[in-house]
Write an enzyme that holds these catalytic residues in place. Structure first.
Site, PDB file in Angstrom:
ATOM      1  N   ASP A 117      -1.380   4.650  -0.320  1.00 31.50           N
ATOM      2  CA  ASP A 117      -2.535   4.898  -1.189  1.00 31.50           C
ATOM      3  C   ASP A 117      -3.703   4.073  -0.658  1.00 31.50           C
ATOM      4  OD1 ASP A 117      -4.302   5.392  -3.326  1.00 31.50           O
ATOM      5  OD2 ASP A 117      -3.503   3.666  -4.437  1.00 31.50           O
ATOM      6  N   ASN A 153     -10.649   1.684  -1.561  1.00 34.13           N
ATOM      7  CA  ASN A 153     -11.803   1.065  -0.906  1.00 34.13           C
ATOM      8  C   ASN A 153     -11.571  -0.405  -0.580  1.00 34.13           C
ATOM      9  OD1 ASN A 153     -14.047   3.161  -0.890  1.00 34.13           O
ATOM     10  ND2 ASN A 153     -13.385   3.242  -3.022  1.00 34.13           N
ATOM     11  N   GLY A 167     -11.568  12.770  -6.257  1.00 37.57           N
ATOM     12  CA  GLY A 167     -10.919  11.825  -5.350  1.00 37.57           C
ATOM     13  C   GLY A 167      -9.410  12.023  -5.324  1.00 37.57           C
ATOM     14  N   ASP A 212      -7.135   9.870  -5.166  1.00 32.43           N
ATOM     15  CA  ASP A 212      -6.449   8.935  -6.056  1.00 32.43           C
ATOM     16  C   ASP A 212      -6.385   9.461  -7.482  1.00 32.43           C
ATOM     17  OD1 ASP A 212      -9.225   8.697  -6.193  1.00 32.43           O
ATOM     18  OD2 ASP A 212      -9.178   6.561  -6.687  1.00 32.43           O
ATOM     19  N   ASP A 229      -7.808   3.981 -14.298  1.00 36.36           N
ATOM     20  CA  ASP A 229      -7.420   3.300 -13.060  1.00 36.36           C
ATOM     21  C   ASP A 229      -8.437   2.209 -12.757  1.00 36.36           C
ATOM     22  OD1 ASP A 229      -6.601   2.464 -10.558  1.00 36.36           O
ATOM     23  OD2 ASP A 229      -6.359   4.477  -9.742  1.00 36.36           O
TER      24      ASP A 229
END
Length: 259
Positions: free
Chosen positions: A6, A9, A107, A109, A129
């Site tokens: 995963d 950034n 995204g 994620d 998240d």
């Protein structure tokens, strides 16, 4: 065994699954200047330290919100693990229906979290998240991903404050004992931590109301990410913290696409 990555950034979270059990989990700093060999050496050291053989890895899956790093990571996997990774993106089977105006904008994620939450909880759900950005996602019981909200992460907010206010120091992100701070550090902690708690509660309340208007049951709220526990301890609006929600989502998506 399945190797899941995963890419966020700030950090890359790595995991090893044996069947449905997460047996190892590590974090590396995200750096798009590193070469495939640099990442390969790091990963090989982690495997060796944990007693994992390359030959045991059956497949690899990656989700990433950092496009510039993908060339190095994909080549690292091909060179060191001799595998072609599954990359979460358009064309991948997820089991959810993305109702965003432009599904390609969501995204990876957020998609992975939604897949995990839908499979695990099987009900109307709100996912928070706490990463570099804090994302709020709403998913209907039938698997429709409706969208959500994106806010600056807690660390970004704190760093921006100290960067733009010359006399304010860097602080540790811990909950102060009182809301009325008696010094600059505790006052900043009050504003940042309790301010973030208020943000979470307000957004979740509005999302719950909107989902209810759509005919959904009372949504279940799950939080994940580095600071999920800190914030969730101070609000009744979070029903559960699942630290490994994203890794679980990667495992589930891998199973849906392994053929």
């Amino acid at each position: 065994m399945i190797f899941v990555l995963d890419v966020g950034n700030t950090n890359i979270v790595l995991g090893i699954y044996r069947d449905k059990e997460l047996i190892n989990e590590w974090r590396l700093s995200t750096d798009d200047q590193r070469s495939a060999d640099e990442y390969g050496i790091q990963v090989m050291h982690l495997f060796e330290h944990s007693g994992i053989s390359i030959e045991e890895i059956e497949g690899v899956i990656i989700s990433s919100v950092v496009p510039n790093i993908m060339y190095s990571l994909e080549n690292m996997i091909k060179k060191y693990l001799k595998k072609d990774p599954i990359v979460v993106g358009p064309g991948i089977k997820t089991g959810i229906n993305i109702k965003y105006d432009n599904p390609k904008e969501v995204g990876a994620d957020r998609i992975v979290n939604a897949v995990a939450a839908h499979e695990i909880y099987k009900r109307s759900i709100i996912i928070i998240d706490f990463g570099t950005a804090t994302t709020f996602c709403a998913v209907k019981k039938n698997g429709d991903y409706l969208g959500g909200a994106i806010a600056p992460g807690i660390k970004i907010s704190a760093n921006a404050l100290t960067a733009r206010a010359a006399k304010l120091p860097r602080i540790e992100l811990i909950k102060p004992n009182n809301i009325i701070g008696k010094n600059t550090t505790s006052a900043m902690q009050c504003g940042i931590i309790y301010g973030y708690i208020g943000q979470v509660e307000y957004i979740v309340d509005l999302m719950k109301a909107e989902l209810t208007k759509l005919g959904e049951e009372e949504p279940f709220v799950v939080a994940t990410g580095g600071l999920a526990t800190l914030i969730s301890q101070e609000t009744k609006n979070v029903d559960e913290v699942n630290r490994f929600l994203t890794l679980e989502g990667l495992r589930i998506i891998y199973e849906k696409n392994r053929g």
